[in-house]
Design a protein around this motif. Structure first.
Motif, PDB file in Angstrom:
ATOM      1  N   LEU A  76       0.938  -1.060  -0.130  1.00 51.17           N
ATOM      2  CA  LEU A  76      -0.121  -0.062   0.158  1.00 51.17           C
ATOM      3  C   LEU A  76       1.006   1.164   0.038  1.00 51.17           C
ATOM      4  CD1 LEU A  76      -2.916   1.227   0.067  1.00 51.17           C
ATOM      5  CD2 LEU A  76      -2.701   1.294   2.691  1.00 51.17           C
ATOM      6  N   GLU A  77       0.660   2.181  -0.932  1.00 49.46           N
ATOM      7  CA  GLU A  77       1.453   3.302  -1.108  1.00 49.46           C
ATOM      8  C   GLU A  77       0.637   4.210  -0.549  1.00 49.46           C
ATOM      9  OE1 GLU A  77       4.194   4.047  -4.819  1.00 49.46           O
ATOM     10  OE2 GLU A  77       2.710   5.209  -5.140  1.00 49.46           O
ATOM     11  N   LEU A  78       1.338   5.063   0.365  1.00 45.13           N
ATOM     12  CA  LEU A  78       0.647   6.330   1.163  1.00 45.13           C
ATOM     13  C   LEU A  78       1.191   7.685   0.877  1.00 45.13           C
ATOM     14  CD1 LEU A  78       0.754   4.054   4.228  1.00 45.13           C
ATOM     15  CD2 LEU A  78      -1.372   4.718   3.493  1.00 45.13           C
ATOM     16  N   GLU A  79       0.545   8.650   0.377  1.00 45.82           N
ATOM     17  CA  GLU A  79       0.928   9.854   0.346  1.00 45.82           C
ATOM     18  C   GLU A  79       0.450  10.660   1.413  1.00 45.82           C
ATOM     19  OE1 GLU A  79      -0.157  11.606  -3.365  1.00 45.82           O
ATOM     20  OE2 GLU A  79       1.048  13.504  -2.905  1.00 45.82           O
ATOM     21  N   ASN A  80       1.333  11.530   2.267  1.00 38.33           N
ATOM     22  CA  ASN A  80       1.043  12.313   3.213  1.00 38.33           C
ATOM     23  C   ASN A  80       0.768  13.552   2.584  1.00 38.33           C
ATOM     24  OD1 ASN A  80       0.533  13.568   5.770  1.00 38.33           O
ATOM     25  ND2 ASN A  80       2.539  13.144   6.305  1.00 38.33           N
ATOM     26  N   LEU A  81      -0.521  14.112   2.654  1.00 38.50           N
ATOM     27  CA  LEU A  81      -0.894  15.576   2.224  1.00 38.50           C
ATOM     28  C   LEU A  81      -1.015  16.386   3.310  1.00 38.50           C
ATOM     29  CD1 LEU A  81      -3.752  14.623  -0.368  1.00 38.50           C
ATOM     30  CD2 LEU A  81      -1.066  14.818  -1.025  1.00 38.50           C
ATOM     31  N   GLN A  82      -0.672  16.035   4.406  1.00 40.06           N
ATOM     32  CA  GLN A  82      -0.916  16.996   5.715  1.00 40.06           C
ATOM     33  C   GLN A  82       0.444  17.845   5.674  1.00 40.06           C
ATOM     34  OE1 GLN A  82      -2.145  13.935   8.563  1.00 40.06           O
ATOM     35  NE2 GLN A  82      -4.125  14.954   8.259  1.00 40.06           N
ATOM     36  N   ARG A  83       0.482  18.678   6.911  1.00 37.46           N
ATOM     37  CA  ARG A  83       1.527  19.573   6.877  1.00 37.46           C
ATOM     38  C   ARG A  83       2.405  19.320   8.152  1.00 37.46           C
ATOM     39  NH1 ARG A  83      -1.319  25.321   7.055  1.00 37.46           N
ATOM     40  NH2 ARG A  83      -3.227  24.043   7.481  1.00 37.46           N
ATOM     41  N   VAL A  84       2.153  17.999   8.629  1.00 41.22           N
ATOM     42  CA  VAL A  84       2.970  17.587   9.776  1.00 41.22           C
ATOM     43  C   VAL A  84       2.956  15.895   9.662  1.00 41.22           C
ATOM     44  CG1 VAL A  84       2.032  19.290  11.515  1.00 41.22           C
ATOM     45  CG2 VAL A  84       0.599  17.358  11.247  1.00 41.22           C
TER      46      VAL A  84
ATOM     47  N   ASP B  13      -6.247  15.730   5.483  1.00 45.54           N
ATOM     48  CA  ASP B  13      -7.026  16.571   6.781  1.00 45.54           C
ATOM     49  C   ASP B  13      -8.368  16.337   6.725  1.00 45.54           C
ATOM     50  OD1 ASP B  13      -4.677  17.793   7.707  1.00 45.54           O
ATOM     51  OD2 ASP B  13      -4.850  19.484   6.582  1.00 45.54           O
ATOM     52  N   LEU B  14      -9.248  16.317   7.851  1.00 45.20           N
ATOM     53  CA  LEU B  14     -10.328  16.206   7.625  1.00 45.20           C
ATOM     54  C   LEU B  14     -11.044  17.576   7.324  1.00 45.20           C
ATOM     55  CD1 LEU B  14     -10.977  14.490  11.292  1.00 45.20           C
ATOM     56  CD2 LEU B  14     -11.879  13.553   9.208  1.00 45.20           C
TER      57      LEU B  14
END
Lengths: 186, 191
Positions: A76-84, B13-14
């Motif tokens: 499973l490839e996961l891309e973190n779009l969050q800023r932390v 984010d939610l």
């Protein structure tokens, strides 16, 4: 005044005692419900805790193949779009086959723990050990990312004997099986 | 033989909540401020309720279901149920709002890894502490000591719970046939 607990031993009895008991029970219940309500209110008004949601196509499904005694690999490839940073802990649910067999797979799920930096992409690899006792069939389950909203990805594992392909029993094969059983009976 | 397919998902984010260093600091500060407004029983009840909610979620996984089955069929499961009933911990924890313990942990970990924490702390209005000044000696509590203590405590707890389940823990990879027959994989536990 001396009041005993046991009835008929000098304690209160009669309609007044019943009224007192009902009143006490009502007060206790009212207190419980009030406290429960206040706790819920506290939960609603309490400090927020920002979370994570899994975004993906609704048609997304992880697929793997293997044979009894072998191993199936899920990626499973996961891309973190969050800023932390984002913590990911993948877990596997039990699998159920089309014929009703339930498989509780053993996996190296602990090895799938990742802390993904913001903006980065990482791959989680889970190896499922397929037991020798597992009947060849198509098994359905899910890869759960605990703590995330809508954090589950459907998984299909095709377990087949060496050199054969497991397939769900279709109407034609059911008819043939019925014919065979009919011949045996006659 | 092993076949595999790679699938890609995105972690976002939610809609109404953004995970940034500022919002995570605000969340932590709000949690700490809230502690002065509620009772200790309420705070601990909320944490226990949160752990119970997480446990229910983990039970849906193969590993969680296996652990639950082992604990429930062993002495530890029966004793913990008896203790919770007798001391009324169940009604206490049920009445408390479940705390999102996993979100808190992950958000706090993200804060520890944030590259812009100093700038954020300088900008955000952090509520003043009512506690006395920290003494400057070897007995003063500090964050690193707390992290190491929590690491050891968590490891001890994990090993302890696994040891409690060990006697009744079925080998991983069990197969239950439609007729209810349970086939356990051959392993060292079955020798």
């Amino acid at each position: 005044m001396h009041i005993k607990n046991e009835p008929g031993q000098g304690g209160w009895s009669g309609p007044f005692a019943d009224l007192l008991r009902v009143q006490s029970e009502f007060q206790a219940k009212l207190n419980d419900e009030t406290i429960r309500y206040l706790r819920r209110l506290q939960g609603a008004l309490g400090p927020g805790s920002p979370g994570t949601v899994l975004l993906g196509d609704h048609l997304i499904e992880l697929r793997a193949e293997g044979e009894p005694g072998g191993r199936a690999e899920l990626q499973l490839e996961l891309e973190n779009l969050q800023r932390v940073h984002c913590v990911v802990t993948p877990q596997i649910t039990p699998f159920v086959s089309q014929r009703g067999t339930t498989w509780f797979p053993s996996s190296d799920a602990a090895g799938g723990f990742r802390i993904l930096p913001p903006g980065e992409t990482g791959t989680v690899v889970l190896n499922l050990d397929i037991p020798k006792e597992l009947p060849p069939d198509t098994y359905h389950g899910a890869l759960v990312l605990l703590g995330f909203r809508e954090g589950a990805v459907p998984v299909t594992v095709q377990v087949s004997d060496a050199g054969t392909e497991a397939s769900p029993p279709g109407p034609a094969s059911k008819r043939q099986a019925a014919k065979r059983s009919g011949r045996k009976k006659s | 033989m092993s076949a595999r397919t790679k699938t890609r998902v995105r972690l976002a984010d939610l809609p109404d909540e953004s995970r940034s260093t500022a919002t995570l600091v605000a969340s932590l500060a709000a949690r700490i401020s809230m502690l002065t407004m509620i009772s200790g029983a309420s705070a601990i009840g909320s944490l226990m309720s949160g752990f119970a909610a997480l446990g229910r979620e983990v039970t849906r996984t193969a590993e969680g279901a296996r652990l639950r089955r082992a604990l429930e069929t062993g002495r530890a499961g029966q004793n913990v149920a008896a203790l919770w009933r007798a001391l009324r911990i169940d009604s206490w924890a049920t009445g408390a709002a479940p705390s999102p313990v996993l979100d808190h942990l992950r958000n706090d970990l993200a804060l520890l890894l944030a590259g812009d924490l100093d700038e954020t702390l300088a900008l955000l209005p952090i509520p003043g502490s009512t506690s006395r000044a920290v003494p400057d000696d070897e007995n003063a509590a500090n964050g690193v000591d707390c992290m190491i203590g929590m690491w050891f405590y968590s490891r001890e707890m994990m090993r302890g719970i696994e040891a409690l389940a060990e006697g009744t823990l079925e080998p991983a990879g069990a197969v239950v046939r439609p007729d209810g027959h349970r086939a356990e994989p051959a392993g060292p536990l079955l020798r």
